[in-house]
Design a protein around this motif. Sequence first.
Motif, PDB file in Angstrom:
ATOM      1  N   ARG A  65      -8.197   8.462  -8.567  1.00 48.86           N
ATOM      2  CA  ARG A  65      -9.301   7.242  -8.853  1.00 48.86           C
ATOM      3  C   ARG A  65      -8.735   5.987  -8.485  1.00 48.86           C
ATOM      4  N   ARG A  88      -9.732   5.794  -4.650  1.00 47.63           N
ATOM      5  CA  ARG A  88     -11.120   5.473  -4.314  1.00 47.63           C
ATOM      6  C   ARG A  88     -11.509   4.049  -4.499  1.00 47.63           C
ATOM      7  N   ARG A  89     -10.988   3.615  -5.806  1.00 47.87           N
ATOM      8  CA  ARG A  89     -11.416   2.097  -6.199  1.00 47.87           C
ATOM      9  C   ARG A  89     -10.847   1.217  -5.172  1.00 47.87           C
ATOM     10  N   LYS A  91     -10.564   2.180  -1.963  1.00 41.21           N
ATOM     11  CA  LYS A  91     -11.493   2.498  -0.841  1.00 41.21           C
ATOM     12  C   LYS A  91     -10.422   2.843   0.401  1.00 41.21           C
TER      13      LYS A  91
END
Length: 222
Positions: A115, A118-119, A121
Amino acid sequence: MDLMKFLKSLDELLYEIVSWLVFYPVTMWRSIRHPKAMMRYADSELIDDPPEQYTETLSPPLFLLLSLFIAHGSEMMLARWEATWIRPTMLASDSNLLIFRAILFSLFPLLMSVRLLRRRKIAIDRETLRAPFYSQCYVAAPFALGVSVAGQIGRIDTAATAMAGPALIAAVVVWYLAVETRWFKADLGMPTGRAFVTVLVTFLEGLALMLLAAVAIVYGTA
C-alpha cells in the motif's frame, strides 16, 4: 580442516542463538516504546553492508519469526488449562502450525508495504518491497505476539480469561492501528483521518486473507 570449520560454524551459531536472549527483549521494548524510530532504523540499516546490518537489534523478519515461536511455546505451556482445541490435519504438527502462523502474520507487513509503495507510485519489485517490509516487521511482531497470546488466554476455560483475552486483543489492535496511522501520515503526508482509513482498509484486507486461508485449511483437510 573441515572439522575446524564445522566447530567454528557451531561456535558462531551458538553465539548467535544465545545473543537473542539479549537482543530480543531489547528489540521488543524499542518496537513497542518507539515504533516509528524502529521503522526508520530498519530502513537505514539496509543501506549498510550485510555484516554491519542490525548490530544493535534483531533483523526484522527474524524478530517476527521469534515472536511467533515464543507465542507457540506459550501455547504449549498453557495447553493444560485450555479448553479442548482440535487442530486441522494439516496443522497437527507444531512445525506446520508455526509456518502457517508465520505466513498469516506476514500478510500484514506485506500488505502495508504494498500500500505504501502504491501510494508513492513506486514500481513494486523485490528490491523496492524489501525496505518497507522490513520496517513493517518491527511493529508486526508485537502485534502478532499480543494477538497470539490473547487468543490462547481466551481459550482457557475460566470467566476471567474469557474477558481478558478479547480485551488484550482489542488493546493490541488499537496500538497497531495507531502506530500504522502515524506512520502513513508521516511517510505519505496524509491527513490523520485519511491515513487511518487507509490503514484500516489494509488491516481488514489482511484479516480477510487470514480468514480465507484458515477456512481453506480447515475445510480442505476435513
